[in-house]
Design a protein around this motif. Structure first.
Motif, PDB file in Angstrom:
ATOM      1  N   ALA A   2       0.821  -1.207   0.000  1.00  0.00           N
ATOM      2  CA  ALA A   2       0.000   0.000   0.000  1.00  0.00           C
ATOM      3  C   ALA A   2       0.857   1.259   0.000  1.00  0.00           C
ATOM      4  O   ALA A   2       0.612   2.201  -0.774  1.00  0.00           O
ATOM      5  CB  ALA A   2      -0.918  -0.009   1.223  1.00  0.00           C
ATOM      6  N   ASP A  14      -5.369   1.864  -1.955  1.00  0.00           N
ATOM      7  CA  ASP A  14      -6.622   1.699  -1.196  1.00  0.00           C
ATOM      8  C   ASP A  14      -6.944   0.213  -1.028  1.00  0.00           C
ATOM      9  O   ASP A  14      -7.254  -0.259   0.073  1.00  0.00           O
ATOM     10  CB  ASP A  14      -7.741   2.415  -1.952  1.00  0.00           C
ATOM     11  CG  ASP A  14      -9.099   2.242  -1.283  1.00  0.00           C
ATOM     12  OD1 ASP A  14      -9.136   2.004  -0.060  1.00  0.00           O
ATOM     13  OD2 ASP A  14     -10.128   2.332  -1.993  1.00  0.00           O
ATOM     14  N   PHE A  70      -4.500  -1.414   1.447  1.00  0.00           N
ATOM     15  CA  PHE A  70      -4.809  -1.081   2.840  1.00  0.00           C
ATOM     16  C   PHE A  70      -6.028  -1.867   3.333  1.00  0.00           C
ATOM     17  O   PHE A  70      -6.079  -2.299   4.489  1.00  0.00           O
ATOM     18  CB  PHE A  70      -5.056   0.420   3.003  1.00  0.00           C
ATOM     19  CG  PHE A  70      -3.810   1.217   3.276  1.00  0.00           C
ATOM     20  CD1 PHE A  70      -3.007   0.930   4.372  1.00  0.00           C
ATOM     21  CD2 PHE A  70      -3.439   2.265   2.439  1.00  0.00           C
ATOM     22  CE1 PHE A  70      -1.857   1.660   4.641  1.00  0.00           C
ATOM     23  CE2 PHE A  70      -2.289   2.998   2.693  1.00  0.00           C
ATOM     24  CZ  PHE A  70      -1.498   2.700   3.783  1.00  0.00           C
ATOM     25  N   TRP A  98      -4.019   5.144   5.452  1.00  0.00           N
ATOM     26  CA  TRP A  98      -5.097   4.786   4.527  1.00  0.00           C
ATOM     27  C   TRP A  98      -5.958   6.026   4.224  1.00  0.00           C
ATOM     28  O   TRP A  98      -6.311   6.296   3.068  1.00  0.00           O
ATOM     29  CB  TRP A  98      -5.946   3.688   5.152  1.00  0.00           C
ATOM     30  CG  TRP A  98      -6.928   3.036   4.204  1.00  0.00           C
ATOM     31  CD1 TRP A  98      -7.143   3.337   2.894  1.00  0.00           C
ATOM     32  CD2 TRP A  98      -7.824   1.967   4.525  1.00  0.00           C
ATOM     33  NE1 TRP A  98      -8.113   2.521   2.368  1.00  0.00           N
ATOM     34  CE2 TRP A  98      -8.542   1.669   3.341  1.00  0.00           C
ATOM     35  CE3 TRP A  98      -8.076   1.233   5.680  1.00  0.00           C
ATOM     36  CZ2 TRP A  98      -9.520   0.660   3.299  1.00  0.00           C
ATOM     37  CZ3 TRP A  98      -9.030   0.230   5.627  1.00  0.00           C
ATOM     38  CH2 TRP A  98      -9.748  -0.054   4.455  1.00  0.00           C
TER      39      TRP A  98
END
Length: 466
Positions: free
Chosen positions: A343, A356, A359, A376
């Motif tokens: 991520a 995204d 995460f 995030w």
């Protein structure tokens, strides 16, 4: 024909195999058949063991010991009902034979009824003259039951009986470690070494206990003694290398890891540690070379791919870092740590949708660290998905209800969404939680510094605190 009593051990096995190659029939004593069968069982040659049992019972149909070996094979092959029936017959003939109870215990163990197995083994102990093997079996049953204290006692009895029983010694230390009684393990091993000062296995285990307690000089001495006891003991060199790394002696650590490679075939773990040491020394090209050697030696070692990932990430070569973290994920896709790295790398490459997703995987796999929620939310903010960012921070707040970091970031996201009502509420909550961390909001969301109502709330909060 029976074998002469002075024939050396193994001669009966050779003669039996010679018989199988011809049409001749040789006669063996029941004891010879027992030796032959044990030999095949110990070497995993079950088919030959079964053949020896069959022939042996033809020649000695009344031999209880051969029938018990037949039971052992039946249990091994999971023919449990047949084994039980045979044991019932044998118990009528010899009710005081401990091996009958041992085999019944094995059957219960196979059926995951470990409490019943323990009771039968305890009965076998009452009948046995030599209880060494039974204590070992008891120890294993207690391990299955997660009763590490009783397992430890059983294995200790095995070591007391035979101090060269390293399997039981390892199990004793395993129990100490599981119970997190490292001081107890150290005391036990030192006591053992008083009687066996040249036991490399005990010195090695002692060093590992000291290492766990971060007693690095003592660990180093223990591994040195292990090497003195056996200068080809690879494990001692490897563990010594780890201690030297902790002490910042990277060149000496490399020497020890290289010794393991010289003694035996190279291992991916040795290459990985050598690479780490070179990286600490600033030898980037050497570090990279050994990291690639690591994955060449074992392509399935995810830690090798992870090391290459971190190497390129530190050099800000995020495209290569992404390529290699995906290699690690292909091997261990259930590791939240790897997904988090994925991520962060995607975020650096501005691949926000991929970040995204990564995460999301990170959290679903159980990583609920504060930084995970904050990072995030950053990704969603940069991807202009502000409602999702607010939702993520709300979830994070459930885990960290007193986190000022989450609250200040929520203020910024609400302001970005032009939701001044919730922004005001969050700002007041954040200031009441930790006024000193206001700088986090001021630094990240400079575009909102001109709003007079923000300054008013901050000013009122300062007055109230006085």
């Amino acid at each position: 024909m029976a074998l002469d009593s002075n024939e050396r051990p193994g001669q009966s096995v050779a003669k039996f195999e010679s018989m199988l190659k011809t049409d001749d029939i040789y006669f063996f004593d029941a004891e010879d058949f027992e030796e032959i069968i044990h030999h095949y069982l110990n070497h995993g040659k079950i088919a030959l063991a079964k053949k020896a049992i069959k022939i042996g019972l033809r020649q000695h149909p009344g031999s209880i010991e051969l029938k018990l070996l037949e039971v052992e094979v039946l249990v091994f092959e999971n023919h449990l009902e047949v084994a039980e029936q045979l044991l019932d017959e044998l118990q009528l003939l010899d009710a005081h034979n401990e091996e009958i109870y041992i085999q019944r215990a094995n059957i219960h163990s196979k059926n995951d009824n470990h409490e019943a197995a323990v009771l039968l083994l305890q009965k076998a102990l009452e009948l046995a003259e030599n209880s060494f093997d039974i204590h070992s079996l008891l120890g294993m049953e207690y391990l299955f039951m997660d009763d590490f204290k009783l397992a430890q006692k059983s294995f200790m009895k095995c070591v007391n009986f035979d101090e060269q029983d390293y399997s039981s010694l390892y199990n004793v230390i395993y129990c100490f470690e599981f119970l997190e009684d490292y001081d107890g393990a150290i005391y036990y091993l030192n006591d053992y070494l008083e009687r066996n000062p040249y036991c490399e296995v005990a010195w090695h285990q002692l060093g590992k206990q000291y290492f766990t307690k971060e007693m690095y000089p003592e660990a180093l001495s223990a591994f040195d003694f292990a090497i003195i006891s056996d200068d080809s003991f690879i494990g001692a060199y490897f563990e010594k290398g780890k201690v030297l790394e902790k002490l910042g002696k990277y060149k000496e650590a490399i020497e020890n890891y290289e010794t393991t490679v010289k003694i035996e075939d190279p291992t991916s773990h040795a290459y990985l540690r050598i690479g780490k040491c070179h990286e600490k020394l600033g030898n980037d090209e050497m570090a990279k070379y050994y990291y690639y050697q690591t994955v060449h030696e074992d392509p399935l070692l995810d830690k090798g791919w992870l090391a290459i990932t971190d190497f390129y990430r530190k050099q800000h070569n995020y495209k290569k870092a992404l390529y290699y973290i995906n290699k690690a994920l292909n091997i261990d896709g259930e590791n939240p740590h790897y997904w988090k790295k994925c991520a962060l790398i995607n975020a650096c490459l501005k691949n926000y949708e991929q970040a995204d997703f990564a995460f999301k995987q990170t959290v679903e796999l159980g990583n609920y660290e504060l930084e995970t929620w904050l990072q995030w939310a950053d990704v969603l903010l940069k991807n202009d998905d502000i409602p999702a960012g607010i939702q993520i921070l709300s979830q994070g707040k459930e885990f960290y209800p007193e986190s000022a970091e989450i609250q200040y970031k929520m203020v910024g996201l609400y302001l970005s969404a032009k939701d001044t009502v919730n922004a005001r509420i969050c700002l007041m909550d954040a200031l009441n939680t930790d006024f000193e961390k206001l700088h986090l909001f001021e630094k990240e969301f400079t575009q909102f510094q001109h709003l007079e109502w923000i300054h008013a709330i901050i000013s009122n909060c300062k007055k109230a605190s006085r």
